[in-house]
Design a protein around this motif. Structure first.
Motif, mmCIF file in Angstrom:
data_model
loop_
_atom_site.group_PDB
_atom_site.id
_atom_site.type_symbol
_atom_site.label_atom_id
_atom_site.label_comp_id
_atom_site.label_asym_id
_atom_site.label_seq_id
_atom_site.Cartn_x
_atom_site.Cartn_y
_atom_site.Cartn_z
ATOM 1 N N ILE A 5 -9.998 -3.854 -8.009
ATOM 2 C CA ILE A 5 -8.920 -4.837 -7.976
ATOM 3 C C ILE A 5 -8.109 -4.697 -9.256
ATOM 4 C CG2 ILE A 5 -8.310 -7.272 -7.911
ATOM 5 C CD1 ILE A 5 -10.926 -7.848 -6.528
ATOM 6 N N VAL A 6 -6.812 -4.522 -9.119
ATOM 7 C CA VAL A 6 -5.914 -4.443 -10.280
ATOM 8 C C VAL A 6 -5.029 -5.677 -10.228
ATOM 9 C CG1 VAL A 6 -4.280 -3.031 -11.553
ATOM 10 C CG2 VAL A 6 -5.959 -1.932 -10.039
ATOM 11 N N GLU A 7 -5.313 -6.640 -11.111
ATOM 12 C CA GLU A 7 -4.647 -7.944 -11.073
ATOM 13 C C GLU A 7 -4.678 -8.541 -12.480
ATOM 14 O OE1 GLU A 7 -2.841 -11.087 -10.662
ATOM 15 O OE2 GLU A 7 -3.226 -10.380 -8.601
ATOM 16 N N ASP A 8 -3.508 -8.970 -12.988
ATOM 17 C CA ASP A 8 -3.463 -9.477 -14.361
ATOM 18 C C ASP A 8 -3.768 -10.964 -14.465
ATOM 19 O OD1 ASP A 8 -0.988 -10.158 -13.139
ATOM 20 O OD2 ASP A 8 -0.120 -10.485 -15.126
ATOM 21 N N ASP A 9 -3.729 -11.698 -13.367
ATOM 22 C CA ASP A 9 -4.029 -13.123 -13.375
ATOM 23 C C ASP A 9 -5.541 -13.312 -13.250
ATOM 24 O OD1 ASP A 9 -4.496 -15.839 -12.587
ATOM 25 O OD2 ASP A 9 -2.397 -15.992 -11.967
ATOM 26 N N ASP A 50 -2.006 -4.909 -7.521
ATOM 27 C CA ASP A 50 -0.909 -5.868 -7.669
ATOM 28 C C ASP A 50 0.226 -5.195 -8.437
ATOM 29 O OD1 ASP A 50 -0.430 -9.072 -7.483
ATOM 30 O OD2 ASP A 50 0.529 -8.244 -9.264
ATOM 31 N N LEU A 51 1.447 -5.402 -7.988
ATOM 32 C CA LEU A 51 2.590 -4.732 -8.623
ATOM 33 C C LEU A 51 3.024 -5.385 -9.927
ATOM 34 C CD1 LEU A 51 4.830 -3.919 -5.518
ATOM 35 C CD2 LEU A 51 3.329 -2.369 -6.791
ATOM 36 N N GLY A 52 2.672 -6.659 -10.120
ATOM 37 C CA GLY A 52 3.128 -7.386 -11.317
ATOM 38 C C GLY A 52 2.181 -7.243 -12.479
ATOM 39 N N LEU A 53 2.149 -6.066 -13.099
ATOM 40 C CA LEU A 53 1.232 -5.814 -14.209
ATOM 41 C C LEU A 53 1.938 -5.977 -15.549
ATOM 42 C CD1 LEU A 53 -0.599 -2.695 -12.740
ATOM 43 C CD2 LEU A 53 -1.325 -5.085 -12.686
ATOM 44 N N PRO A 54 1.198 -6.354 -16.604
ATOM 45 C CA PRO A 54 1.839 -6.650 -17.888
ATOM 46 C C PRO A 54 2.249 -5.434 -18.703
ATOM 47 C CG PRO A 54 -0.536 -6.930 -18.054
ATOM 48 C CD PRO A 54 -0.238 -6.661 -16.606
ATOM 49 N N VAL A 76 -0.269 -5.008 -3.425
ATOM 50 C CA VAL A 76 -0.118 -6.460 -3.293
ATOM 51 C C VAL A 76 1.154 -6.874 -4.016
ATOM 52 C CG1 VAL A 76 -1.160 -8.711 -3.730
ATOM 53 C CG2 VAL A 76 -2.621 -6.742 -3.255
ATOM 54 N N THR A 77 2.015 -7.599 -3.340
ATOM 55 C CA THR A 77 3.277 -7.992 -3.958
ATOM 56 C C THR A 77 3.684 -9.397 -3.540
ATOM 57 O OG1 THR A 77 5.627 -7.424 -4.161
ATOM 58 C CG2 THR A 77 4.559 -6.930 -2.062
ATOM 59 N N ALA A 78 4.393 -10.067 -4.440
ATOM 60 C CA ALA A 78 4.963 -11.380 -4.122
ATOM 61 C C ALA A 78 6.397 -11.222 -3.653
ATOM 62 C CB ALA A 78 4.902 -12.285 -5.353
ATOM 63 N N ARG A 79 6.881 -9.987 -3.658
ATOM 64 C CA ARG A 79 8.260 -9.714 -3.270
ATOM 65 C C ARG A 79 8.374 -9.679 -1.742
ATOM 66 N NH1 ARG A 79 8.812 -4.424 -7.293
ATOM 67 N NH2 ARG A 79 7.826 -5.408 -9.098
ATOM 68 N N THR A 80 9.247 -10.471 -1.205
ATOM 69 C CA THR A 80 9.410 -10.527 0.247
ATOM 70 C C THR A 80 10.407 -9.489 0.756
ATOM 71 O OG1 THR A 80 11.117 -12.241 0.009
ATOM 72 C CG2 THR A 80 8.829 -12.976 0.342
ATOM 73 N N ASP A 81 11.120 -8.848 -0.159
ATOM 74 C CA ASP A 81 12.096 -7.823 0.224
ATOM 75 C C ASP A 81 11.378 -6.634 0.855
ATOM 76 O OD1 ASP A 81 14.136 -6.030 0.475
ATOM 77 O OD2 ASP A 81 14.457 -5.736 -1.674
ATOM 78 N N ILE A 97 0.429 -5.712 1.371
ATOM 79 C CA ILE A 97 0.210 -7.089 1.787
ATOM 80 C C ILE A 97 0.974 -8.008 0.838
ATOM 81 C CG2 ILE A 97 -1.911 -7.376 0.422
ATOM 82 C CD1 ILE A 97 -2.999 -9.008 2.843
ATOM 83 N N VAL A 98 1.582 -9.040 1.400
ATOM 84 C CA VAL A 98 2.457 -9.926 0.632
ATOM 85 C C VAL A 98 1.736 -11.229 0.297
ATOM 86 C CG1 VAL A 98 4.652 -11.178 0.633
ATOM 87 C CG2 VAL A 98 4.488 -8.934 1.749
ATOM 88 N N LYS A 99 1.835 -11.652 -0.975
ATOM 89 C CA LYS A 99 1.290 -12.949 -1.390
ATOM 90 C C LYS A 99 2.168 -14.081 -0.850
ATOM 91 C CE LYS A 99 -0.595 -11.493 -5.891
ATOM 92 N NZ LYS A 99 -0.483 -11.724 -7.348
#
Length: 237
Positions: A5-9, A50-54, A76-81, A97-99
């Motif tokens: 799992i690659v996730e900064d949160d 996850d795409l949102g990495l620091p 994994v992305t929060a982007r709906t585009d 997959i979208v958050k």
């Protein structure tokens, strides 16, 4: 089965790890792209990225992982585009997959990508299944072995992504028969989403370029694709 799992949160990571462990997975965690690249070397069966990495762009990490390994990657992305999802798939991700997402759906997607890759055994001894009939098969200069997931052209091994191999294996099931676009999307990507059509076109183009056998994969305008050379099963030496 080992999942990275690659996730900064840290809260999201902790909760997700706990759930996946309950499903019988062995989970490793990375909070940065640099850590992810280090842990990929340990040979996970799949990566949840996850795409949102620091420290660096998640798309860049996806590209770097794909250069290192054929490990299945779920972005994994929060982007709906939809363009972001397609971009990730074009870079070598096997699924997106979208958050926020349902954990049951996530687990199903992990099952799907590892089953197609043929690299992992899930708890209970359930072995992954192949995406095509028994191999190997030969069509022209191309040899396809669906058990070892190896493709050779003129005796030289060709590197294909998981999705590229699955696409070729699907068409090889019934050479000469036209597979509709929606059939291919369902069989390879597990979706009937119309917006994914561009992804299919990109994968077909990439597959044609790597195989370099003109006319092997034929486009049937307005319908789909087919293999034009007959597939002949051969004995394994």
């Amino acid at each position: 089965m080992k999942l990275l799992i690659v996730e900064d949160d840290s809260r999201v990571m902790g909760a997700l790890r706990a759930v996946l462990v309950q499903h019988g997975l062995e989970v490793a965690c990375a909070r940065t792209g640099e850590q992810a690249l280090e842990l990929v070397a340990d040979g996970p069966d799949a990566v949840l990225l996850d795409l949102g990495l620091p420290d660096q762009d998640g798309f860049k990490v996806c590209t770097q992982i794909r250069k290192m390994s054929n490990v299945p990657i779920i972005v994994v992305t929060a982007r709906t585009d939809w363009r972001s999802r397609v971009h990730g798939l074009n870079l070598g991700a096997d699924d997106c997959i979208v958050k926020p997402y349902n954990v049951a759906e996530l687990v199903a997607r992990i099952h799907a990508v590892t089953r197609r890759a043929g690299t992992a055994t899930w708890p209970g001894g359930v072995a992954p299944t192949s995406t095509a009939g028994a191999g190997p098969h030969v069509f022209g200069p191309v040899s396809l072995n669906t058990e070892s997931r190896v493709v050779m052209v003129d005796g030289q091994r060709i590197h294909l992504t998981v999705k590229e191999f699955d696409l070729l294996a699907l068409l090889a099931r019934r050479p000469g028969v036209v597979f509709r676009r929606e059939q291919i999307m369902s069989g390879v990507w597990g979706t009937a989403w119309e917006g994914a059509g561009r992804t299919l076109e990109v994968h077909v183009a990439s597959l044609r370029q790597k195989l370099a056998v003109p006319g092997l994969i034929e486009t049937v305008r307005g319908v789909g694709y087919r293999l034009t050379h007959p597939v002949v099963p051969t004995e394994v030496a």
